[in-house]
Design a protein around this motif. Structure first.
Motif, PDB file in Angstrom:
ATOM      1  N   MET A   1       5.581  96.179 -32.001  1.00 58.07           N
ATOM      2  CA  MET A   1       5.494  95.069 -32.918  1.00 58.07           C
ATOM      3  C   MET A   1       4.304  95.256 -33.867  1.00 58.07           C
ATOM      4  O   MET A   1       4.426  95.013 -35.063  1.00 58.07           O
ATOM      5  N   PHE A   2       3.155  95.669 -33.312  1.00 56.12           N
ATOM      6  CA  PHE A   2       1.984  95.892 -34.162  1.00 56.12           C
ATOM      7  C   PHE A   2       2.223  97.016 -35.164  1.00 56.12           C
ATOM      8  O   PHE A   2       1.751  96.971 -36.294  1.00 56.12           O
ATOM      9  N   LEU A   5       4.193  95.548 -37.967  1.00 58.37           N
ATOM     10  CA  LEU A   5       3.334  94.692 -38.773  1.00 58.37           C
ATOM     11  C   LEU A   5       2.394  95.527 -39.643  1.00 58.37           C
ATOM     12  O   LEU A   5       2.086  95.157 -40.779  1.00 58.37           O
ATOM     13  N   GLY A   6       1.931  96.655 -39.127  1.00 52.46           N
ATOM     14  CA  GLY A   6       1.075  97.548 -39.903  1.00 52.46           C
ATOM     15  C   GLY A   6       1.813  98.131 -41.099  1.00 52.46           C
ATOM     16  O   GLY A   6       1.267  98.215 -42.208  1.00 52.46           O
ATOM     17  N   ILE A   7       3.052  98.543 -40.878  1.00 54.50           N
ATOM     18  CA  ILE A   7       3.866  99.071 -41.984  1.00 54.50           C
ATOM     19  C   ILE A   7       4.093  97.974 -43.021  1.00 54.50           C
ATOM     20  O   ILE A   7       3.956  98.199 -44.222  1.00 54.50           O
ATOM     21  N   TYR A   8       4.411  96.788 -42.551  1.00 58.51           N
ATOM     22  CA  TYR A   8       4.635  95.649 -43.442  1.00 58.51           C
ATOM     23  C   TYR A   8       3.397  95.387 -44.295  1.00 58.51           C
ATOM     24  O   TYR A   8       3.479  95.186 -45.506  1.00 58.51           O
ATOM     25  N   LYS A   9       2.234  95.424 -43.662  1.00 55.68           N
ATOM     26  CA  LYS A   9       0.983  95.154 -44.382  1.00 55.68           C
ATOM     27  C   LYS A   9       0.664  96.263 -45.385  1.00 55.68           C
ATOM     28  O   LYS A   9       0.265  95.988 -46.517  1.00 55.68           O
TER      29      LYS A   9
END
Length: 70
Positions: A1-2, A5-9
């Protein structure tokens, strides 16, 4: 999940989705009524969460063998 989220950010996907939404609204002719569309979108998200939360809670109780709230 992290990781996701890192890719998204890093890709700043929120800005990309916002710009795509603006372009679609402008091309479809409802950009002036976007506040109404945003309102109903938020209502839909809240309704989806209101339905999904009890289902997720019940499934977690069954999965982990916790006693049900009944």
């Amino acid at each position: 999940m992290f990781f996701l989220l890192g890719i998204y950010k890093q890709l700043d996907l929120l800005s990309a989705f916002t710009e795509i939404g603006r372009m679609i609204a402008a091309s479809e002719g409802w950009y002036d009524e976007r506040r109404t569309v945003q309102f109903y979108f938020i209502i839909g998200v809240v309704a989806l969460c209101a339905v999904a939360l009890p289902i997720a809670q019940e499934n977690s109780h069954a999965k982990f063998g916790w006693p049900s709230r009944d």
